[in-house]
Design a protein around this motif. Structure first.
Motif, PDB file in Angstrom:
ATOM      1  N   ASP A 278       0.864  -1.183   0.000  1.00  0.00           N
ATOM      2  CA  ASP A 278       0.000   0.000   0.000  1.00  0.00           C
ATOM      3  C   ASP A 278       0.898   1.228   0.000  1.00  0.00           C
ATOM      4  O   ASP A 278       1.684   1.439   0.928  1.00  0.00           O
ATOM      5  CB  ASP A 278      -0.886  -0.029   1.254  1.00  0.00           C
ATOM      6  CG  ASP A 278      -1.991   1.012   1.224  1.00  0.00           C
ATOM      7  OD1 ASP A 278      -1.736   2.131   0.751  1.00  0.00           O
ATOM      8  OD2 ASP A 278      -3.104   0.712   1.705  1.00  0.00           O
ATOM      9  N   THR A 279       0.776   2.056  -1.024  1.00  0.00           N
ATOM     10  CA  THR A 279       1.698   3.187  -1.188  1.00  0.00           C
ATOM     11  C   THR A 279       1.056   4.530  -0.851  1.00  0.00           C
ATOM     12  O   THR A 279       1.617   5.581  -1.167  1.00  0.00           O
ATOM     13  CB  THR A 279       2.247   3.236  -2.627  1.00  0.00           C
ATOM     14  OG1 THR A 279       1.190   3.568  -3.539  1.00  0.00           O
ATOM     15  CG2 THR A 279       2.854   1.905  -3.015  1.00  0.00           C
ATOM     16  N   ARG A 280      -0.093   4.501  -0.179  1.00  0.00           N
ATOM     17  CA  ARG A 280      -0.731   5.759   0.223  1.00  0.00           C
ATOM     18  C   ARG A 280       0.061   6.435   1.345  1.00  0.00           C
ATOM     19  O   ARG A 280       0.884   5.793   2.020  1.00  0.00           O
ATOM     20  CB  ARG A 280      -2.160   5.481   0.702  1.00  0.00           C
ATOM     21  CG  ARG A 280      -3.115   4.989  -0.390  1.00  0.00           C
ATOM     22  CD  ARG A 280      -4.464   4.634   0.188  1.00  0.00           C
ATOM     23  NE  ARG A 280      -4.367   3.520   1.144  1.00  0.00           N
ATOM     24  CZ  ARG A 280      -5.131   3.385   2.217  1.00  0.00           C
ATOM     25  NH1 ARG A 280      -6.060   4.300   2.501  1.00  0.00           N
ATOM     26  NH2 ARG A 280      -4.979   2.339   3.013  1.00  0.00           N
ATOM     27  N   PRO A 281      -0.187   7.730   1.592  1.00  0.00           N
ATOM     28  CA  PRO A 281       0.470   8.401   2.714  1.00  0.00           C
ATOM     29  C   PRO A 281       0.203   7.688   4.029  1.00  0.00           C
ATOM     30  O   PRO A 281      -0.864   7.083   4.221  1.00  0.00           O
ATOM     31  CB  PRO A 281      -0.145   9.803   2.689  1.00  0.00           C
ATOM     32  CG  PRO A 281      -0.572  10.018   1.272  1.00  0.00           C
ATOM     33  CD  PRO A 281      -1.015   8.666   0.790  1.00  0.00           C
ATOM     34  N   SER A 282       1.160   7.761   4.942  1.00  0.00           N
ATOM     35  CA  SER A 282       1.072   7.018   6.198  1.00  0.00           C
ATOM     36  C   SER A 282      -0.186   7.373   6.995  1.00  0.00           C
ATOM     37  O   SER A 282      -0.796   6.492   7.617  1.00  0.00           O
ATOM     38  CB  SER A 282       2.316   7.270   7.052  1.00  0.00           C
ATOM     39  OG  SER A 282       2.506   8.655   7.282  1.00  0.00           O
ATOM     40  N   ALA A 283      -0.582   8.633   6.986  1.00  0.00           N
ATOM     41  CA  ALA A 283      -1.769   9.036   7.742  1.00  0.00           C
ATOM     42  C   ALA A 283      -3.014   8.349   7.204  1.00  0.00           C
ATOM     43  O   ALA A 283      -3.888   7.922   7.984  1.00  0.00           O
ATOM     44  CB  ALA A 283      -1.927  10.551   7.700  1.00  0.00           C
ATOM     45  N   ASP A 284      -3.132   8.237   5.891  1.00  0.00           N
ATOM     46  CA  ASP A 284      -4.295   7.568   5.291  1.00  0.00           C
ATOM     47  C   ASP A 284      -4.255   6.073   5.572  1.00  0.00           C
ATOM     48  O   ASP A 284      -5.289   5.461   5.880  1.00  0.00           O
ATOM     49  CB  ASP A 284      -4.316   7.806   3.777  1.00  0.00           C
ATOM     50  CG  ASP A 284      -4.548   9.267   3.420  1.00  0.00           C
ATOM     51  OD1 ASP A 284      -5.090  10.011   4.266  1.00  0.00           O
ATOM     52  OD2 ASP A 284      -4.171   9.665   2.314  1.00  0.00           O
ATOM     53  N   PHE A 285      -3.073   5.483   5.456  1.00  0.00           N
ATOM     54  CA  PHE A 285      -2.935   4.048   5.704  1.00  0.00           C
ATOM     55  C   PHE A 285      -3.351   3.706   7.128  1.00  0.00           C
ATOM     56  O   PHE A 285      -4.092   2.736   7.361  1.00  0.00           O
ATOM     57  CB  PHE A 285      -1.494   3.618   5.459  1.00  0.00           C
ATOM     58  CG  PHE A 285      -1.236   2.154   5.716  1.00  0.00           C
ATOM     59  CD1 PHE A 285      -1.475   1.217   4.734  1.00  0.00           C
ATOM     60  CD2 PHE A 285      -0.751   1.716   6.947  1.00  0.00           C
ATOM     61  CE1 PHE A 285      -1.239  -0.133   4.962  1.00  0.00           C
ATOM     62  CE2 PHE A 285      -0.519   0.373   7.193  1.00  0.00           C
ATOM     63  CZ  PHE A 285      -0.765  -0.554   6.196  1.00  0.00           C
ATOM     64  N   ALA A 286      -2.891   4.480   8.107  1.00  0.00           N
ATOM     65  CA  ALA A 286      -3.172   4.170   9.512  1.00  0.00           C
ATOM     66  C   ALA A 286      -4.661   4.137   9.803  1.00  0.00           C
ATOM     67  O   ALA A 286      -5.126   3.361  10.636  1.00  0.00           O
ATOM     68  CB  ALA A 286      -2.471   5.184  10.414  1.00  0.00           C
ATOM     69  N   LYS A 287      -5.424   4.964   9.104  1.00  0.00           N
ATOM     70  CA  LYS A 287      -6.873   5.038   9.347  1.00  0.00           C
ATOM     71  C   LYS A 287      -7.604   3.805   8.844  1.00  0.00           C
ATOM     72  O   LYS A 287      -8.725   3.509   9.298  1.00  0.00           O
ATOM     73  CB  LYS A 287      -7.441   6.286   8.675  1.00  0.00           C
ATOM     74  CG  LYS A 287      -6.981   7.596   9.298  1.00  0.00           C
ATOM     75  CD  LYS A 287      -7.476   8.780   8.475  1.00  0.00           C
ATOM     76  CE  LYS A 287      -6.939  10.095   9.019  1.00  0.00           C
ATOM     77  NZ  LYS A 287      -7.326  11.239   8.148  1.00  0.00           N
ATOM     78  N   GLY A 288      -7.012   3.079   7.906  1.00  0.00           N
ATOM     79  CA  GLY A 288      -7.666   1.884   7.398  1.00  0.00           C
ATOM     80  C   GLY A 288      -6.900   1.274   6.246  1.00  0.00           C
ATOM     81  O   GLY A 288      -6.465   1.994   5.341  1.00  0.00           O
ATOM     82  N   PHE A 289      -6.715  -0.053   6.293  1.00  0.00           N
ATOM     83  CA  PHE A 289      -5.974  -0.728   5.236  1.00  0.00           C
ATOM     84  C   PHE A 289      -6.400  -2.186   5.168  1.00  0.00           C
ATOM     85  O   PHE A 289      -7.013  -2.732   6.105  1.00  0.00           O
ATOM     86  CB  PHE A 289      -4.461  -0.617   5.456  1.00  0.00           C
ATOM     87  CG  PHE A 289      -3.973  -1.118   6.798  1.00  0.00           C
ATOM     88  CD1 PHE A 289      -3.584  -2.444   6.972  1.00  0.00           C
ATOM     89  CD2 PHE A 289      -3.906  -0.257   7.884  1.00  0.00           C
ATOM     90  CE1 PHE A 289      -3.134  -2.907   8.200  1.00  0.00           C
ATOM     91  CE2 PHE A 289      -3.446  -0.708   9.125  1.00  0.00           C
ATOM     92  CZ  PHE A 289      -3.062  -2.035   9.283  1.00  0.00           C
ATOM     93  N   ILE A 290      -6.071  -2.824   4.050  1.00  0.00           N
ATOM     94  CA  ILE A 290      -6.372  -4.242   3.872  1.00  0.00           C
ATOM     95  C   ILE A 290      -5.479  -5.041   4.808  1.00  0.00           C
ATOM     96  O   ILE A 290      -4.266  -4.810   4.862  1.00  0.00           O
ATOM     97  CB  ILE A 290      -6.140  -4.654   2.408  1.00  0.00           C
ATOM     98  CG1 ILE A 290      -7.091  -3.885   1.480  1.00  0.00           C
ATOM     99  CG2 ILE A 290      -6.346  -6.159   2.226  1.00  0.00           C
ATOM    100  CD1 ILE A 290      -6.804  -4.082   0.007  1.00  0.00           C
ATOM    101  N   PRO A 291      -6.028  -5.957   5.595  1.00  0.00           N
ATOM    102  CA  PRO A 291      -5.195  -6.741   6.511  1.00  0.00           C
ATOM    103  C   PRO A 291      -4.015  -7.392   5.797  1.00  0.00           C
ATOM    104  O   PRO A 291      -4.127  -7.857   4.654  1.00  0.00           O
ATOM    105  CB  PRO A 291      -6.173  -7.797   7.055  1.00  0.00           C
ATOM    106  CG  PRO A 291      -7.510  -7.114   6.982  1.00  0.00           C
ATOM    107  CD  PRO A 291      -7.462  -6.281   5.732  1.00  0.00           C
TER     108      PRO A 291
END
Length: 471
Positions: A278-291
């Motif tokens: 997942d290459t999104r910004p860290s703030a966006d990733f922390a809020k929700g990501f694929i397990p």
């Protein structure tokens, strides 16, 4: 003389374009070669040569694709042994590009084949040197990389060769020459590079520690080798790709540019040993990501951290990116040899959310919240910055486990108590957090603004109520 530096900041890399009288040459191209073809087309010029200063370790060069598409010849310096068709030049050999001349100066030390190219204009005046990793602005190339490919090429042996290359080939050149290096600050190919990407040779003679004429050979070697950190693990793999050849970028992109629905994406993830990146910004990733995803954001030193954290360069990868960033991600992966992206989540993470499928999160707190909790209880704090950053300043009693060493120190992360992760600003600690989540840790929080925020934080004197619990 037309010399153009083409600088790519995210990997601190400089390629060079020169053109004269309808002929052009490219030095040390990146993997994606279309910009060089377009630049030559703008001048109605034919690319005659692709010059390489050495077999690069920190990126996969575009020499093969560019030579093929431009019908150009690849040129290496003396002693190079590429496993493809190329000219292996002799020391002091001269090549002509239009009315310009390019003189080969063999300058071993960073690697055995390392070569500097002296640019001579149509009037016979020496104008510039393209130095590769032999001479940077403020630094020189580290001599410890080749030993990871050929054990006999020890760092001491190469450092001594570099000492003589600089003194016999570079320092006698005139002061007015412009120095054009292959890298600037942020590259792992040196230890003290300037943010400037060009300078005069005369100024470098005055300011660059390695060009100090008073240094003896032993003093030079000691100065050069002191403070070197371990090179990134992917460096030897990139060297071998540059020596042996690689798959065309067109084929790599064709394989990876496959949009996948959430159902298709999940099926591949569950039925293969693919890695979800997942290459999104860290703030966006922390809020929700694929397990089981790992996060390495495009907005940081993406290529370097991919090379550090994904140990198998042939790992098949599924991508989750911000919509529209899929192609950029694949190109930036290919620059460091990760050629096996096999598809991406169509529509990005939001398409996954809309299906109602399971997601994971990483809890984050601010530096202000961290200070509040530190005042109330003793915390286990793990700092994932580099050892040099940690040694410079850190929180009292913090534990230092640098991000690039995390895979070898997993046993040091507690499972029986909560802990706090931080880096300098939140980028590296989320990479670490995603890796820990993937491996079963769930008992930590991340400091969103990192050590930069921690240094600048002071609790309000009155009536501050912390908005979060620690976990």
């Amino acid at each position: 003389m037309k010399v153009e530096q083409i600088y790519t900041g995210c990997i601190a890399h400089a390629a060079y374009y020169i053109e004269s009288n309808g002929e052009a040459a490219i030095f040390d191209p990146l993997r994606e070669v279309q910009p060089y073809l377009d630049r030559a087309a703008k001048d109605h010029a034919k690319i005659k040569y692709v010059f390489e200063t050495h077999f690069h370790a920190d990126f996969v060069s575009g020499h093969l694709d560019l030579a093929h598409k431009a019908n150009a010849q690849i040129v290496y310096g003396p002693t190079a042994k590429p496993n493809f068709e190329a000219i292996v030049a002799e020391d002091n050999q001269v090549f002509e590009v239009g009315n310009y001349k390019i003189k080969v100066l063999h300058t071993p030390g960073h690697t055995m084949e390392s070569t500097t190219y002296l640019l001579i204009d149509e009037n016979g005046k020496e104008q510039a040197i393209i130095t590769g990793d032999t001479l940077f602005i403020g630094d020189i190339g580290r001599p410890d990389l080749a030993q990871h490919v050929i054990a006999d090429l020890t760092q001491d042996k190469l450092a001594r060769l570099l000492y003589h290359s600089l003194r016999n080939k570079i320092m006698p050149l005139p002061d007015h020459l412009i120095v054009y290096p292959n890298h600037g600050a942020g590259s792992a190919c040196g230890k003290n590079m300037s943010k400037e990407t060009t300078d005069t040779l005369g100024n470098q003679k005055r300011t660059n520690y390695a060009l100090n004429p008073k240094l003896t050979e032993d003093e030079f070697v000691k100065e050069l080798l002191t403070g070197l950190t371990n090179p990134p693990g992917y460096f030897p793999k990139n060297v071998l790709m540059n020596i042996n050849g690689y798959e065309s970028l067109d084929a790599v992109m064709s394989r990876g540019k496959k949009p996948l629905s959430p159902i298709e994406f999940e099926t591949i993830a569950n039925e293969t040993s693919v890695l979800i990146l997942d290459t999104r910004p860290s703030a966006d990733f922390a809020k929700g990501f694929i397990p089981n995803s790992i996060n390495i954001g495009l907005d940081g030193s993406f290529a370097m951290w991919v090379g550090e954290m994904i140990t198998d360069i042939k790992q098949e990868i599924l991508l989750v990116t911000e919509p529209g960033k899929e192609e950029e991600t694949m190109i930036r992966l290919s620059r460091v040899g990760y050629d096996h992206a096999i598809g991406y989540l169509n529509g990005g993470f939001n398409s996954w959310l809309k299906t109602g499928k399971e997601i994971d999160t990483i809890n984050r707190i601010s530096s202000l919240e961290l200070e509040y909790h530190m005042a109330k209880e003793k915390l286990t704090i793990i700092d994932v910055r580099k050892r040099s950053e940690f040694d410079s300043e850190h929180l009292i009693d913090a534990i230092n486990i640098p991000l690039n060493e995390i895979n070898n120190h997993l046993a040091e992360f507690p499972k029986d108590k909560n802990f706090v992760l931080h880096c300098a600003g939140g980028y590296r600690s989320i990479i670490a957090g995603s890796l820990l989540k993937q491996r079963g840790w769930d008992n930590f929080v991340d400091v969103s603004d990192g050590f930069v925020g921690i240094k600048n934080t002071t609790l309000p004197k009155t009536n501050y109520v912390c908005p979060t619990t620690l976990l």
